[in-house]
Design an enzyme around this catalytic site. Structure first.
Site, mmCIF file in Angstrom:
data_model
loop_
_atom_site.group_PDB
_atom_site.id
_atom_site.type_symbol
_atom_site.label_atom_id
_atom_site.label_comp_id
_atom_site.label_asym_id
_atom_site.label_seq_id
_atom_site.Cartn_x
_atom_site.Cartn_y
_atom_site.Cartn_z
ATOM 1 N N SER A 107 0.743 -1.424 0.000
ATOM 2 C CA SER A 107 0.162 -0.081 -0.006
ATOM 3 C C SER A 107 0.862 1.153 0.167
ATOM 4 O O SER A 107 0.383 2.261 -0.717
ATOM 5 C CB SER A 107 -0.899 0.140 1.165
ATOM 6 O OG SER A 107 -1.819 -0.989 1.062
ATOM 7 N N HIS A 115 0.427 5.085 4.545
ATOM 8 C CA HIS A 115 -0.151 5.820 3.361
ATOM 9 C C HIS A 115 0.198 7.304 3.094
ATOM 10 O O HIS A 115 0.594 7.703 1.896
ATOM 11 C CB HIS A 115 -1.776 5.494 3.352
ATOM 12 C CG HIS A 115 -2.180 4.347 3.164
ATOM 13 N ND1 HIS A 115 -3.649 3.913 2.999
ATOM 14 C CD2 HIS A 115 -1.442 3.126 2.949
ATOM 15 C CE1 HIS A 115 -3.742 2.602 2.740
ATOM 16 N NE2 HIS A 115 -2.379 2.234 2.778
#
Length: 527
Positions: free
Chosen positions: A445, A500
């Site tokens: 991610s 993230h």
């Protein structure tokens, strides 16, 4: 609080429908009435299901969103492409199927309009006229569309222009599908100055309403009648044009006539023998009413406006070129997907993709072990995934996002961006001790979010270069998606918000530097 996929789907569907409604409300409400009804209905059913059957409300609303919004959106875009290529039979058949997914009055009647076009194309103008005349009397968008199609099929451009001039200007601006017909009627009747000036003002309307295909048609008409060779060739480029070969030839010959090359008349005659009934009528009109010479008729003011239109078109082409990605040749993307799938297969083979001991053994980021000297975990953690859903979601994101970055940066810089975003994020988390020392952190991610940051940098450079509204719109939309992603990260404790956020930041910084140092990677750039 642990958020389930069912709840996440419910929120996502309601939010996307609300955003869709707000966007449509800013445009022509009357023309988007069916979309507004369907979107509102999906939200209402989703809320109703939440109180009646909360355990499946998200899945149910996602199914409704898929069937009644996503599929019709994709289908209607395909119908429009078929219409521009004048493949009316296929457009009619597809529209009939889509009408069952949009049970509103306009969508039920649209297939009949397309059937009339199909009949007219075959030369059965009597039956086509009967169908269109049945709608023509109604003072509705569909009725006006039927009227203008009748004029267009018979190439009755003088009557068409007179009809348009009797309409209130607000109707033309609200019913954007009428705009290309109006612009063409001005060119066909030889009023070049009005063509350029009106084309300029209505192009803004189409741009504001995100009518990309109609905008291209308006550009084609204005540039063809005003003798702009380079722009017409770009619009009719066989690799990107929506038009059939015969339609493209018709407009290329129109351009030649506007530039005074009378030999194009013989070529039009030859084209007529290989054309359908509607195009034959258009060719007859063109031979009887050849385009006027733009050098003799365009005023200084119109030439200045035409120069602005050329500049706007160039900016639009630059913005679109960013998305002109050949996914087949996105080899770097496929290599990364293959590596992730290979590692996941090893996980499953050695003990399971959700087994903590297996994941730890294969290299999950565990701060305690990194501090003990197992620094390689900042690399391996990027290729491990906790369960098949985690893997599938990341690989979909990689497949959607990565080709654009690879196309823009080249394969080598694409790999560097991916590595710096993923490995850099893991290294910063370990160095700054941003997670629990015994927690497991895995997944691609951070690297994928780094590619999102890279796209922000690409869009930002595009906007700084050409200041086009299209680049600005894409940049705003992407920033909105990042904010939305961070919101979901915040409410889902299993997702690492910090990973993230760091990924986006590192990807943006790296790509911004690379684009300023070397904005155009050399062809054949490999790792």
């Amino acid at each position: 609080m642990t958020v389930t996929i069912n709840q996440l789907l419910l929120w996502a569907v309601c939010f996307s429908c609300l955003v869709f409604i707000l966007r449509l409300a800013r445009e022509s409400r009357q023309q988007n009435r069916s979309w507004l009804i369907i979107s509102g209905s999906v939200i209402a059913i989703a809320i109703f299901a939440y109180f009646l059957v909360p355990q499946i409300a998200g899945w149910l609303s996602a199914l409704l969103w898929l069937l009644f919004i996503l599929v019709p959106l994709i289908g209607s875009n395909r119908v429009n492409q078929l219409l521009y290529r004048q493949e009316y039979k296929q457009a009619y058949k597809l529209a009939r199927i889509l009408s069952w997914l949009h049970p509103t009055d306009d969508w039920r009647k649209q297939p009949e309009i397309f059937r009339a076009l199909w009949l007219g194309q075959k030369g059965d103008l009597e039956k086509a006229s009967q169908i269109l005349n049945s709608y023509r009397a109604a003072a509705t968008p569909l009725g006006r569309h039927a009227t203008v199609i009748l004029y267009w099929m018979g190439a009755n451009w003088e009557q068409c222009r007179n009809w348009f001039e009797q309409l209130p200007p607000q109707i033309i601006q609200n019913e954007v599908n009428l705009i290309p017909y109006y612009i063409r009627s001005l060119g066909e009747t030889g009023d070049l100055n009005e063509l350029v000036q009106t084309g300029f003002s209505l192009a803004k309307v189409l741009q504001r309403n995100h009518q990309t295909l109609n905008l291209d048609v308006v550009y084609l008409f204005v540039f063809s009648f005003s003798g702009q060779n380079k722009q017409v060739q770009q619009l009719l480029n066989p690799t990107s044009s929506l038009y059939s070969h015969n339609i493209a030839q018709f407009w290329k010959l129109t351009l030649l006539l506007a530039k005074g090359q009378t030999l194009a008349k013989k070529q039009l005659q030859a084209l007529k023998g290989n054309s359908d009934f509607i195009l034959q009528n258009a060719i007859d009109w063109r031979l009887a009413h050849p385009p006027v010479n733009p050098d003799l008729f365009l005023t200084t003011a119109s030439q200045q406006i035409l120069a602005i239109l050329r500049l706007n078109f160039l900016k639009q082409q630059h913005s679109r070129a960013t998305f002109d990605v050949d996914r087949v040749k996105a080899y770097g993307t496929y290599i990364l997907i293959a590596l992730n799938l290979l590692v996941f297969t090893i996980q499953v083979t050695l003990g399971g993709s959700t087994d903590g001991e297996t994941i730890a053994f294969l290299g999950a980021l565990i701060l305690e072990r990194v501090w003990a000297g197992e620094w390689w975990r900042i690399i391996t953690a990027n290729f491990l995934h906790f369960g098949s859903l985690h893997l599938v979601m990341n690989m979909i994101g990689l497949w959607v996002i990565a080709p654009l970055v690879e196309h823009t940066l080249g394969m080598a810089r694409f790999f560097y961006c991916y590595a710096i975003s993923g490995i850099g994020t893991m290294a910063l988390i370990a160095y700054l001790q941003l997670i629990d020392p015994n927690a497991l952190l895995v997944g691609a991610s951070a690297a994928i979010m780094g590619l999102v940051g890279a796209i922000v940098a690409i869009f930002l450079q595009n906007w700084q270069r050409d200041k086009s509204p299209l680049s600005a719109k894409r940049l705003r939309f992407l920033i909105f998606l990042i904010i939305l992603q961070f919101f979901f990260d915040w409410i889902i404790p299993e997702v690492s918000f910090i990973a993230h956020a760091l990924g986006v930041l590192l990807g943006f910084i790296f790509t911004n530097i690379i684009l300023r140092i070397s904005p155009k990677p050399q062809s054949g750039d490999v790792f």
